[in-house]
Design an enzyme around this catalytic site. Structure first.
Site, PDB file in Angstrom:
ATOM      1  N   GLU A 150      38.108  44.405  -7.479  1.00 37.63           N
ATOM      2  CA  GLU A 150      37.286  44.616  -8.668  1.00 37.63           C
ATOM      3  C   GLU A 150      36.407  46.094  -8.793  1.00 37.63           C
ATOM      4  OE1 GLU A 150      34.219  41.983 -11.450  1.00 37.63           O
ATOM      5  OE2 GLU A 150      34.458  41.303  -9.467  1.00 37.63           O
TER       6      GLU A 150
ATOM      7  N   ARG B  27      32.976  37.209   4.952  1.00 37.34           N
ATOM      8  CA  ARG B  27      32.260  35.706   4.533  1.00 37.34           C
ATOM      9  C   ARG B  27      33.472  34.343   4.680  1.00 37.34           C
ATOM     10  NH1 ARG B  27      30.195  39.359   1.054  1.00 37.34           N
ATOM     11  NH2 ARG B  27      31.670  38.885  -0.397  1.00 37.34           N
TER      12      ARG B  27
END
Length: 190
Positions: free
Chosen positions: A110, A73
């Protein structure tokens, strides 16, 4: 009304538009993670254009020789940004996606681990590079990208993202380089 007040109101209005375009998806890609989906920005040309204009405005007076984008992205925002700024675009890819010799680094996400690579021929010694991604969470991806660019002799001058999640402490990982985002969220609450 002064121009400054008009700009301030436009900034607030547009940030609300950006916020409205970002969908929050709970428990994606795994349970306990709140995913900030930027595709709502991409399907809205007005919001997408505003994001690009704002990024360009933030860096128009900065000495940036190239922009490096994080797959996938980050590419979406970095390509038109590079075009508008008149600078080269360096692609930071996931491991195993580049055919030539690469610099490579692994990092913690994460929600897991990954590696990034860049073609050695794309990194220019002494080049001042801005690292750009759609979202800055823990800073691990950007820090790994910084390490491979610096391994090739480039100088990373800052980090830019559409969305920032400072509550995940990316500043600890990214150190003293400037981090600029278009919008920030202070928790993983919907």
């Amino acid at each position: 009304m002064t121009i400054a007040k008009i700009r301030c109101r436009l900034f607030i209005m547009k940030d609300k538009i950006i916020d409205a375009a970002i969908r929050r998806v709970p428990d994606f890609p795994k349970k306990g993670i709140l995913f900030y989906d930027i595709t709502g920005i991409l399907v809205n040309p007005e919001v997408f254009s505003y994001c690009l204009d704002k990024m360009t405005e933030m860096y128009k007076d900065k000495k940036v020789d190239a922009v490096a984008a994080i797959e996938a992205r980050g590419f979406i925002f970095a390509a038109p940004f590079a075009y508008k700024m008149g600078i080269p675009l360096i692609l930071i890819r996931k491991k195993g996606k580049l055919p030539g010799e690469t610099y490579s680094a692994s990092y913690d996400l994460e929600y897991g681990q990954a590696s990034v690579e860049v073609h050695k021929t794309d990194v220019v010694k002494g080049q001042k590079v801005l690292l750009l991604d759609d979202l800055i969470a823990t800073g691990g991806t950007l820090n790994a990208a910084r390490s491979i660019l610096e391994e090739g002799g480039a100088k990373v001058v800052g980090f830019c993202g559409v969305v920032g999640l400072p509550f995940l402490n990316y500043s600890k990982v990214l150190g003293d380089l400037p981090v600029k985002t278009l919008i920030e969220y202070d928790s993983e609450k919907i």
